[in-house]
Design an enzyme around this catalytic site. Structure first.
Site, PDB file in Angstrom:
ATOM      1  N   LYS A 118       0.854  -1.186   0.000  1.00  0.00           N
ATOM      2  CA  LYS A 118       0.000   0.000   0.000  1.00  0.00           C
ATOM      3  C   LYS A 118       0.892   1.240   0.000  1.00  0.00           C
ATOM      4  CE  LYS A 118      -3.790   2.014   2.580  1.00  0.00           C
ATOM      5  NZ  LYS A 118      -4.375   2.493   1.311  1.00  0.00           N
ATOM      6  N   ALA A 136     -12.359   5.035  -3.111  1.00  0.00           N
ATOM      7  CA  ALA A 136     -11.720   6.323  -2.820  1.00  0.00           C
ATOM      8  C   ALA A 136     -11.192   6.226  -1.394  1.00  0.00           C
ATOM      9  CB  ALA A 136     -12.708   7.470  -2.968  1.00  0.00           C
ATOM     10  N   ILE A 137     -10.078   5.531  -1.241  1.00  0.00           N
ATOM     11  CA  ILE A 137      -9.518   5.288   0.084  1.00  0.00           C
ATOM     12  C   ILE A 137      -8.804   6.548   0.577  1.00  0.00           C
ATOM     13  CG2 ILE A 137      -8.049   3.740   1.467  1.00  0.00           C
ATOM     14  CD1 ILE A 137     -10.340   2.269  -0.014  1.00  0.00           C
ATOM     15  N   LEU A 163      -5.369   7.206   0.324  1.00  0.00           N
ATOM     16  CA  LEU A 163      -3.978   7.011   0.777  1.00  0.00           C
ATOM     17  C   LEU A 163      -3.831   7.007   2.292  1.00  0.00           C
ATOM     18  CD1 LEU A 163      -2.085   9.294  -1.815  1.00  0.00           C
ATOM     19  CD2 LEU A 163      -2.256   6.804  -1.862  1.00  0.00           C
ATOM     20  N   CYS A 217      -2.644   8.362  -8.239  1.00  0.00           N
ATOM     21  CA  CYS A 217      -3.786   8.115  -7.349  1.00  0.00           C
ATOM     22  C   CYS A 217      -4.874   9.138  -7.653  1.00  0.00           C
ATOM     23  CB  CYS A 217      -3.387   8.208  -5.879  1.00  0.00           C
ATOM     24  SG  CYS A 217      -4.826   7.985  -4.791  1.00  0.00           S
ATOM     25  N   GLY A 220      -8.463  -5.039 -14.175  1.00  0.00           N
ATOM     26  CA  GLY A 220      -9.566  -5.975 -14.351  1.00  0.00           C
ATOM     27  C   GLY A 220      -9.197  -7.395 -14.711  1.00  0.00           C
ATOM     28  N   THR A 255      -8.414  -6.080  -7.889  1.00  0.00           N
ATOM     29  CA  THR A 255      -9.804  -6.307  -7.483  1.00  0.00           C
ATOM     30  C   THR A 255     -10.209  -7.783  -7.478  1.00  0.00           C
ATOM     31  OG1 THR A 255     -10.305  -4.129  -8.375  1.00  0.00           O
ATOM     32  CG2 THR A 255     -12.181  -5.573  -7.988  1.00  0.00           C
TER      33      THR A 255
END
Lengths: 275, 321
Positions: B50, B75-76, B78, B135, B249, B271
């Site tokens: 991360k 929409a974390i 960071l 990002c 994807g 994902t």
């Protein structure tokens, strides 16, 4: 893969029983010895979705006994609709058990469990364990209608003292279950709660008013369910034992940190949440 | 006498040797440990950690995730403890991973990237660095770098000056000409390119009359963006000679093959790990089987084979003459 003492792994299981305790409510029982053996009350699983679906489904562990565990869910979207189609003999791939469950080690002798709607799916094993340990368990169970008070008799037969509330008054108290809790003649010394967010907030309020600790099992949208994506966070105080690795607040900084509901939770102490 | 050989899946990205051509995407796999109970990390190429920034970040308000058709928005923001805390408390734990560990650096200025890159790359537990210059989920910053060729060049040059370790630059699909950005990154000293980060997107709650993400906008991932990502790899592979880590994807071996054939030397899975943590192993098994069936010795033999006018010399290594 090493054998894990927690039983955490991907389990390819077979559905051994399926029942529908109410319309659009499904209980799927699977043969999963490792899961059943290691599951702790309040933990959850991720169900690998049917082909073509991107997101797995997070479900509370409803029952865990012998080599069998089950999940209970309301049919409310595309993925649960697909899951509801599954029949006995079908395969179900499950990751788990996940998260920390309820903290029951030092439970007092009188515990109240508050369940709202589908939240009932995450509290049965806690009730069973507490009763086994000699606790008295009061269940405060709220639902929209009598029909949606799913498996109420199961809790009663297990030995819970059941207090029910329905939105339409078709059974028990007419109104929200937390009003019923606030009027308890003999308030419990600890609350465990699982249900929709407004109910959990109300439980936190009532717990603060009558000055008893409450553990809340939160529901958030998950992506991974194992702590990898940080998508399902909730703000908690930095001093919490459940706070993730994070530096102490700098001068003038915030006293909260975002903890993962799936990893540090899903159960948090109400007084430590800053939501 | 014919000896049946297991196809070679190893690849080299810059100076980084990977036993398998599969990375786990940054922000999707925590530090790897989170997935260890469910997947054999010795059977993946590496984990991209991360992203870490210079200062601690609490991240965006919730909801941070929305499931959408064939994908999801995130929409974390960071969320991370900042480089100082990270170095002191977290990095040592990465030494035990049975795969390669790639640090990810994010920032809000050229100086941020250089400082964090230098400190992180100095650690033995970190085998390579990915520069997250794309990002989409931090207000007005972050992605700016990957959307501007000159800023891309500046940030890559600054980071390059701090380390000799492999530098992978993660590009954004939210640009008009990704090939132009790729060329700048290559010229500035990037060893490899990660193509692509998420596609900007939004979902709206029609009852609440409000965007569904706490951050309003988010990054779309999952199979919904795969054709966008395949094209981006195809275009970048024609523009640069450095290797590409294709991503966007990928769920199955067929998806992975599309990226290799478009010109990626390795792939990254994000994902799909949320759908089924067994995906990385399924893809590695599938690649072996595909190569064996076609009597190909190495995954490197198929890189860029569907890319007409392919410019990537690295990809044809050992294939010339």
């Amino acid at each position: 893969m090493p054998t894990l003492s927690t039983g955490e792994r991907v389990h390819v299981t077979k559905i051994v029983d399926r029942r529908t305790p109410a319309a659009d409510v499904v209980v799927l029982g699977v043969r999963a010895p490792q899961l059943a053996r290691f599951a702790k009350p309040g933990q959850f699983v991720m169900v690998v979705p049917p082909a073509g679906e991107v997101a797995s489904v997070a479900l509370g562990i409803y029952e865990a006994q012998g080599d069998r565990m089950s999940v209970l869910f309301f049919v409310s979207g595309k993925r649960t609709t697909e899951l509801a189609r599954l029949q006995e003999g079908d395969e179900l791939t499950i990751t788990g058990p996940l998260g920390n469950g309820f903290f029951l080690d030092d439970a007092p002798s009188e515990v109240g469990i508050v369940a709202g709607g589908v939240g009932v799916a995450s509290v049965l094993t806690s009730a069973q364990e507490l009763l086994k340990n000699g606790c008295r368990v009061q269940l405060y169970y709220g639902a929209r209608t009598q029909e949606r008070l799913v498996d109420m008799d199961l809790f009663a037969r297990a030995g819970c003292e059941v207090h029910a509330a329905t939105d339409d008054g078709s059974f028990g108290y007419r109104g929200v279950v937390t009003d019923l809790l606030a009027r308890a003649a003999r308030p419990p010394r600890l609350l465990l709660a699982c249900g929709p967010s407004p109910m959990l907030r109300a439980v936190a309020r009532v717990a603060a008013e009558i000055d008893i600790p409450a553990q809340l099992s939160l529901e958030e949208t998950f992506a991974c369910g194992v702590g990898g994506c940080w998508g399902c966070v909730v703000p908690i105080v930095r001093t919490s034992a459940q706070a993730p690795s994070f530096p102490p607040a700098v001068l003038g900084g915030s006293d909260v940190v975002n903890a993962r509901v799936c990893k540090e939770g899903p159960v948090f102490w109400a007084h430590e949440l800053r939501w | 006498m014919v000896t049946r050989m297991q196809p070679d899946l190893s690849v080299r990205i810059g100076k980084l040797d990977l036993a398998y051509p599969t990375l786990m995407g940054s922000g999707c796999y925590g530090s790897g440990a989170e997935f260890e109970p469910f997947v054999d990390l010795a059977r993946i190429g590496g984990v991209v950690l991360k992203s870490v920034t210079r200062a601690p970040r609490l991240g965006n308000p919730t909801p941070r995730l929305v499931h959408t058709p064939a994908g999801m928005l995130n929409a974390i923001g960071l969320q991370n403890p900042g480089i100082a805390w990270y170095l002191a408390h977290d990095v040592a734990k990465f030494a035990s991973r049975p795969c390669k560990v790639i640090g990810s650096v994010a920032g809000f200025s050229v100086d941020d990237y250089a400082v964090v890159c230098e400190q992180l790359a100095a650690r033995d537990e970190i085998h390579a660095i990915e520069l997250n210059i794309s990002c989409p989920n931090v207000a007005s910053e972050g992605e700016t770098f990957a959307c501007d060729p000159r800023l891309t060049a500046r940030v890559v040059r600054a980071a390059r000056a701090t380390t000799g370790k492999t530098l992978i630059v993660k590009l954004s699909p939210n640009v008009t000409d990704i090939a132009a950005i790729a060329r700048e990154a290559e010229a500035a000293g990037a060893d490899a390119l990660a193509v692509v980060n998420t596609v900007r997107g939004m979902a709206i709650d029609v009852d609440a009359w409000h965007p569904r993400l706490g951050n309003v906008t988010g990054g779309l991932s999952g199979p919904a963006i795969r054709p966008i990502a395949v094209l981006a790899v195809y275009e970048v592979a024609r523009a640069v000679k450095i290797p590409i880590v294709g991503q966007g994807g990928i769920e199955t071996v067929t998806d992975a093959l599309e990226f290799f054939l478009a010109g990626a030397s390795a792939i990254s899975i994000g994902t799909a790990n949320f759908t089924d943590p067994r995906v990385p192993e399924t893809i590695v098994d599938g690649l072996s089987e595909y190569l064996a069936r076609r009597k190909l010795a190495s995954i490197r033999d198929i890189v860029g084979r569907a890319n007409l006018g392919f410019a990537n010399a690295y990809q044809f290594e050992g294939d010339e003459g």
